[in-house]
Scaffold this active site. Structure first.
Site, short mmCIF file in Angstrom:
data_model
loop_
_atom_site.label_atom_id
_atom_site.label_comp_id
_atom_site.label_asym_id
_atom_site.label_seq_id
_atom_site.Cartn_x
_atom_site.Cartn_y
_atom_site.Cartn_z
N GLU B 51 0.81 -1.23 0.00
CA GLU B 51 0.00 0.00 0.00
C GLU B 51 0.84 1.27 0.00
O GLU B 51 0.41 2.31 -0.48
CB GLU B 51 -0.95 0.01 1.20
CG GLU B 51 -2.09 -1.01 1.10
CD GLU B 51 -1.71 -2.38 1.63
OE1 GLU B 51 -0.52 -2.62 1.91
OE2 GLU B 51 -2.61 -3.24 1.74
N PHE B 113 -11.36 -6.71 14.54
CA PHE B 113 -10.35 -7.23 13.63
C PHE B 113 -10.00 -6.18 12.57
O PHE B 113 -10.87 -5.62 11.92
CB PHE B 113 -10.87 -8.51 12.95
CG PHE B 113 -9.93 -9.05 11.92
CD1 PHE B 113 -8.66 -9.50 12.29
CD2 PHE B 113 -10.29 -9.11 10.59
CE1 PHE B 113 -7.78 -9.99 11.33
CE2 PHE B 113 -9.42 -9.60 9.63
CZ PHE B 113 -8.17 -10.04 10.00
N GLN B 114 -8.72 -5.91 12.43
CA GLN B 114 -8.21 -4.93 11.46
C GLN B 114 -8.79 -3.53 11.66
O GLN B 114 -9.04 -2.81 10.70
CB GLN B 114 -8.40 -5.42 10.03
CG GLN B 114 -7.60 -6.68 9.78
CD GLN B 114 -7.40 -7.03 8.32
OE1 GLN B 114 -8.27 -6.78 7.50
NE2 GLN B 114 -6.26 -7.61 8.00
N LYS B 163 -17.32 -0.37 6.75
CA LYS B 163 -17.80 -1.31 5.75
C LYS B 163 -19.31 -1.26 5.56
O LYS B 163 -19.82 -1.33 4.44
CB LYS B 163 -17.37 -2.73 6.14
CG LYS B 163 -17.71 -3.74 5.05
CD LYS B 163 -17.06 -5.09 5.27
CE LYS B 163 -17.37 -6.00 4.10
NZ LYS B 163 -16.80 -7.33 4.25
N MET B 481 24.49 8.75 1.59
CA MET B 481 24.25 10.04 2.24
C MET B 481 24.56 9.97 3.73
O MET B 481 25.14 10.88 4.32
CB MET B 481 22.79 10.45 2.00
CG MET B 481 22.43 11.81 2.53
SD MET B 481 23.46 13.11 1.86
CE MET B 481 22.54 13.61 0.43
C1 LIG Z 1 18.59 14.56 1.26
C2 LIG Z 1 17.87 15.85 1.02
C3 LIG Z 1 18.58 17.01 0.76
C4 LIG Z 1 17.94 18.20 0.46
N1 LIG Z 1 18.67 19.29 0.10
C5 LIG Z 1 18.04 20.39 -0.41
C6 LIG Z 1 18.78 21.48 -0.97
O1 LIG Z 1 20.00 21.48 -1.03
N2 LIG Z 1 18.09 22.52 -1.47
C7 LIG Z 1 16.72 22.56 -1.46
O2 LIG Z 1 16.14 23.51 -1.98
N3 LIG Z 1 16.01 21.57 -0.91
C8 LIG Z 1 16.64 20.48 -0.40
N4 LIG Z 1 15.88 19.44 0.11
C9 LIG Z 1 14.41 19.57 0.12
C10 LIG Z 1 13.90 20.32 1.33
O3 LIG Z 1 13.83 19.43 2.41
C11 LIG Z 1 12.49 20.90 1.06
O4 LIG Z 1 11.62 19.87 0.66
C12 LIG Z 1 12.48 21.94 -0.05
O5 LIG Z 1 13.53 22.84 0.10
C13 LIG Z 1 11.15 22.69 -0.05
O6 LIG Z 1 10.95 23.27 -1.28
P1 LIG Z 1 10.07 24.57 -1.47
O7 LIG Z 1 10.55 25.66 -0.58
O8 LIG Z 1 10.04 24.82 -2.92
O9 LIG Z 1 8.65 24.21 -0.89
P2 LIG Z 1 7.54 23.12 -1.22
O10 LIG Z 1 7.62 22.05 -0.21
O11 LIG Z 1 7.53 22.73 -2.63
O12 LIG Z 1 6.28 23.99 -0.82
C14 LIG Z 1 5.62 24.78 -1.72
C15 LIG Z 1 5.25 26.13 -1.13
O13 LIG Z 1 4.49 26.80 -2.11
C16 LIG Z 1 3.21 27.11 -1.62
N5 LIG Z 1 2.25 26.91 -2.68
C17 LIG Z 1 1.68 25.77 -3.12
N6 LIG Z 1 0.85 26.02 -4.14
C18 LIG Z 1 0.88 27.35 -4.36
C19 LIG Z 1 0.24 28.22 -5.27
N7 LIG Z 1 -0.61 27.77 -6.20
N8 LIG Z 1 0.49 29.53 -5.18
C20 LIG Z 1 1.35 30.02 -4.24
N9 LIG Z 1 2.00 29.25 -3.37
C21 LIG Z 1 1.77 27.92 -3.43
C22 LIG Z 1 2.98 26.22 -0.44
O14 LIG Z 1 2.10 26.84 0.47
C23 LIG Z 1 4.39 26.04 0.11
O15 LIG Z 1 4.72 27.06 1.01
C24 LIG Z 1 16.52 18.25 0.47
C25 LIG Z 1 15.81 17.11 0.77
C26 LIG Z 1 16.45 15.91 1.02
C27 LIG Z 1 15.64 14.69 1.28
C1 LIG Z 2 12.63 5.57 4.89
C2 LIG Z 2 13.91 6.25 5.19
N1 LIG Z 2 14.76 5.73 6.10
C3 LIG Z 2 15.94 6.34 6.37
C4 LIG Z 2 16.29 7.49 5.75
C5 LIG Z 2 17.62 8.19 6.06
N2 LIG Z 2 18.48 8.18 4.86
C6 LIG Z 2 18.60 9.24 4.06
S1 LIG Z 2 19.59 8.98 2.74
C7 LIG Z 2 19.91 7.41 3.25
C8 LIG Z 2 20.82 6.52 2.45
C9 LIG Z 2 20.24 6.12 1.14
O1 LIG Z 2 21.02 5.12 0.56
P1 LIG Z 2 20.95 4.82 -0.99
O2 LIG Z 2 19.53 4.65 -1.39
O3 LIG Z 2 21.86 3.71 -1.32
O4 LIG Z 2 21.41 6.18 -1.65
P2 LIG Z 2 22.89 6.85 -1.70
O5 LIG Z 2 22.91 7.92 -0.65
O6 LIG Z 2 23.87 5.78 -1.44
O7 LIG Z 2 22.96 7.41 -3.06
C10 LIG Z 2 19.25 7.13 4.45
C11 LIG Z 2 19.35 5.86 5.17
C12 LIG Z 2 15.36 8.02 4.82
N3 LIG Z 2 15.58 9.18 4.19
N4 LIG Z 2 14.20 7.37 4.54
#
Ligand SMILES: Cc1cc2nc3c(=O)[nH]c(=O)nc-3n(C[C@H](O)[C@H](O)[C@H](O)COP(=O)(O)OP(=O)(O)OC[C@H]3O[C@@H](n4cnc5c(N)ncnc54)[C@H](O)[C@@H]3O)c2cc1C
Ligand SMILES: Cc1ncc(C[n+]2csc(CCOP(=O)(O)OP(=O)(O)O)c2C)c(N)n1
Ligand SMILES: [Mg+2]
Lengths: 163, 573
Positions: B51, B113-114, B163, B481
């Site tokens: 799911e 159940f469930q 249900k 990472m």
């Molecule tokens: C491993 C990892 C590394 C990351 N590193 C980075 C990084 O280096 N740089 C980076 O930028 N992010 C990074 N992120 C992502 C970060 O965590 C956020 O998800 C991201 O920065 C949010 O993007 P955003 O500000 O565009 O907002 P979003 O989450 O896309 O939010 C959208 C915003 O727009 C608004 N909005 C929605 N619809 C409308 C509309 N029609 N009109 C006006 N407003 C609207 C919402 O209210 C909200 O405030 C990383 C994530 C991970 C998992």
């Molecule tokens: C469900 C979940 N568990 C743990 C994490 C923490 N986490 C972020 S990146 C990462 C490693 C991912 O490994 P891989 O998919 O091999 O990508 P790589 O960084 O090696 O490119 C982990 C464990 C996460 N983001 N999501």
């Protein structure tokens, strides 16, 4: 700073849990909370008091407004307002203290709503400060039990919170 | 009026909403609904293998098309399995309607159940939820569910259905409402013209401006006007991870992504700017670094449809609550009508400075001569093989950042990844959703050997429906990472970040009925990519072994400002 936020929301199951959930989820605290349906049974009026600086309160009200069931809200503390809380309080009342307790109740404009040979049950309404002051005056040793409703509030003057 | 059972009404409501496809998995509590689905052919049901994957697939479908994703799961474990996917959609503001089965109304609360309190579990991760109390309410509830999910700041909406409410024995009149009116919910339709005017005045005065555009521009279909605005003013543009594609990635005015792993120039421009035009972006902590050291000299214009996003982390000087598309359009026409333009000389000096930053770093990395290939090379080869024209979904980790940095997206809705929650396991199922939306498009899932194993069972779904997804497994034999953080902050102690006993992914793919290709040498990479994409009707799993020691750079130095970055293992700003 202490704030009184008054909310008009849909009188629907789940609405209250969303408001309360928001506070715990976002790490805000609730000091008091009261809720009951309004004259229009499809709406509930919820009053809560919370502590926070301007920025926190802004975030709280913005996030409350985002809840789908919240119709309107107001921070009563932003303007002149009336706040009341109701308290029921059981007080030890024996011997010489009986008269003393009665006098204190009168000074605070409370009412004794139930009596036994050793206990007065006092009803008192007012601001939270006034209720605190009453309990303080009676003293911990005398107070057996306290129930408070939490704050209800309304703006002064013409201003109304309605849809 | 026509009389229908609750189950039939749910299905009819989906048809009346124009829903063509839903993703789900059956179970006891939803069998009436599955029976109603069986007896019609307008709504196609896709059977996933877990799911969580149903929610990610619906999510990917939504991100690629802009339409709401729809999910159907049974009560209890079916519903709880969907929770991660709902939270993923919530964090990235993705419109989704999740129908979850529930035990009979008279059993609720009895630990039947469930039974799980799905409404309770989901409260903090949905925009709203409904619980069906009588079948008569279903049409209006469904109408509201779709309305709430898709308007304002979009998000997932849960409809929990006991249900008995779907029983074929109870038939009630069905009419689908044409409109919804909710006194307690009215998303802002227009930004305040006075505020827009103020913003335009600031833009015309700016000498060191930057446009910082996020996922909201994609969600709100604002790319066209964003591009017009930037072109009209000759302003540099940076995108968040969620905003990539909102502005053409190969345009010279584009600075690349900003933030923790953003480009050197994007972060330098932000820090040195005198005006930040933030549109549909939420000043996430992955972007700002330490909020108090954020861009000290900048005036901030912030356009967002959600008032709670504005001045949350960074105070806005010109807040504009409204939908990006309308606000940007109004900005463009105000500027077009105005005789004023920003000081050209000042902008020229600004662009000179920006070019200097670009030349200083760009996105460089060291290539290993004769050694293991670099993950960045894999993304570049993917870009070449697909001519930049693929839908790219991603999992979470280093591979995600490399994809974001090196694949240039020229159009919105092409880059599909989990940013807010960062959900490993998102990549493959979201690619399923995208491929269903665009059966003839190239769909690549960039993943890692860690992430892919979090929903690998969906290879079976891909076979069932003949989805020719290309899985690009950037195999660094590590939770890269995590390992990078351990290298940088924990003295290289790789606690539990090493993947021992990896499966043979080629044979695994083959056993699922797909094509597997392993690549170990850079010399073979381009040819293997070409081959994979030439197999137009087959899923190809490319298992590409890369240098396990590579890090993602630039990287913000924790608690610093936007310009404090590591640029390689040894250089910092
Ligand atoms: C491993 C990892 C590394 C990351 N590193 C980075 C990084 O280096 N740089 C980076 O930028 N992010 C990074 N992120 C992502 C970060 O965590 C956020 O998800 C991201 O920065 C949010 O993007 P955003 O500000 O565009 O907002 P979003 O989450 O896309 O939010 C959208 C915003 O727009 C608004 N909005 C929605 N619809 C409308 C509309 N029609 N009109 C006006 N407003 C609207 C919402 O209210 C909200 O405030 C990383 C994530 C991970 C998992
Ligand atoms: C469900 C979940 N568990 C743990 C994490 C923490 N986490 C972020 S990146 C990462 C490693 C991912 O490994 P891989 O998919 O091999 O990508 P790589 O960084 O090696 O490119 C982990 C464990 C996460 N983001 N999501
Ligand atoms: Mg890995």
């Amino acid at each position: 700073m202490r704030r009184i936020i008054s909310i008009l929301m849909e009188n629907e199951p789940g609405a209250l849990s969303r408001v309360v959930g928001l506070f715990s989820q976002r790490g805000y605290n609730i000091e008091t909370l009261t809720v009951a349906p309004t004259e229009d049974r499809t709406l509930s009026r919820l009053t809560l008091t919370t502590l926070g600086d301007d920025r926190q309160i802004e975030r709280i009200t913005k996030n409350l407004n985002k809840l789908i069931e919240v119709v309107k809200l107001v921070d009563l503390t932003e303007g002149p307002h009336i706040e009341r809380e109701l308290m029921l309080c059981k007080v030890k009342a024996t011997g010489a203290q009986r008269a003393e307790v009665k006098r204190t109740v009168d000074i605070f404009r409370g009412q004794i709503v139930d009596v036994t040979s050793s206990v007065y049950t006092v009803q008192l309404a007012g601001t939270s400060d006034k209720l605190d002051a009453f309990v303080g005056t009676i003293g911990d040793a005398q107070v057996l039990e306290v129930v408070r409703t939490g704050v209800s509030g309304i703006s002064r003057g013409e201003k109304v919170l309605s849809i | 009026m026509e009389k229908l059972s609750g189950a039939e009404m749910l299905v009819r409501a989906l048809q009346d909403e124009g829903v063509e496809i839903i993703f789900g998995y059956p179970g006891g509590a939803v069998l009436h609904i599955y029976d109603a689905l069986f007896q019609q052919d307008k709504v196609q049901h896709i059977l996933v293998r877990h799911e969580q994957a149903a929610t990610h697939a619906a999510d990917g479908y939504s991100r690629a098309t802009g339409k709401p994703g729809v999910v159907l799961v049974t009560s209890g474990p079916g519903a709880t399995n969907a929770v991660t996917g709902i939270a993923t959609a919530y964090m990235d503001s993705i419109p989704m309607v999740v129908l979850s089965g529930q035990v009979r109304s008279d059993w609720i609360g009895d630990d039947a159940f469930q039974e799980t309190d799905m409404v309770g579990i989901c409260r903090p991760i949905v925009k709203h939820s409904f619980s069906v109390r009588k079948p008569e309410d279903i049409p209006e509830m469904m109408k509201k569910a779709f309305y709430i999910a898709t308007t304002g700041r979009p998000g997932p909406v849960l409809v929990d259905i006991p249900k008995d409410q779907t029983s074929p024995l109870v038939k009630v009149p069905y009419e689908y409402p044409k409109k919804v009116k909710m006194r307690s919910y009215s998303p802002v339709a227009r930004g305040h013209s006075g505020q827009i005017r103020k913003a335009v005045d600031e833009m015309l005065k700016a000498r060191r401006p930057v446009i910082y555009a996020g996922g909201g521009v994609i969600l709100g279909d604002g790319s066209e006007y964003l591009t017009k605005l930037a072109k009209l003013l000759n302003f540099p543009v940076t995108n968040t991870l969620m905003g990539l594609g909102a502005y053409p990635g190969s345009d010279p005015q584009f600075l690349g992504m900003l933030g923790m792993h953003g480009t050197y120039e994007a972060n330098m421009v932000m820090h040195s700017s005198d005006l930040i035009v933030a549109v549909g972006a939420r000043f996430d902590d992955r972007v700002t670094n330490h909020a108090e050291k954020f861009c000290p000299g900048a005036t901030v214009i912030h356009v967002d449809v959600d008032p709670a996003s504005i001045s949350k982390n960074v105070r806005a000087d010109v807040p504009i609550v409204g939908p990006v598309r309308q606000v940007l359009e109004e900005m463009v026409s105000m500027i077009e009508e105005s005789p004023d333009r920003p000081d050209a000389k000042a902008l020229e000096r600004w662009w000179d400075e920006i070019k200097g930053w670009r030349e200083y770093h760009g996105l460089r990395y060291e290539v290993n001569d004769g050694g293991p290939m670099k993950p960045q090379q894999v993304v570049q080869a993917l870009y070449k093989a697909t001519k930049g024209d693929a839908y790219v979904t991603s999992d979470v980790g280093q591979h995600q950042m490399f994809a974001a940095q090196f694949y240039k997206f020229d159009q919105p809705r092409r880059w599909i990844n989990s940013g807010g929650l960062g959900t490993m396991g998102f990549g493959l199922p979201s690619a399923i959703g995208v491929q269903f939306a665009f059966p003839d498009a190239m769909v690549a899932c960039v993943t890692g050997e860690g992430s892919i194993q979090m929903n690998i069972q969906e290879l079976s779904t891909c076979l069932q429906y003949g989805l020719p997804i290309k899985v690009i497994n950037i195999n660094n034999q590590a939770l890269g990472m995590v390992r990078q953080w351990q290298d940088m902050q924990y003295g290289g102690r790789h606690s539990q970040s090493y993947m021992d006993s990896l499966p043979d992914f080629v044979r695994l793919a083959e056993s699922y009925g797909h094509v597997g290709i392993r690549v170990d040498r850079i010399e073979d990479l381009d040819e293997a990519m070409e081959k994979a994409f030439s197999l137009k009707d087959r899923l190809v799993f490319m298992d590409i072994y890369v240098d396990p020691s590579e890090h993602v750079y630039p990287m913000h130095i924790a608690d610093g400002s936007m310009r404090d970055m590591w640029l390689s293992k040894t250089e910092r700003t």
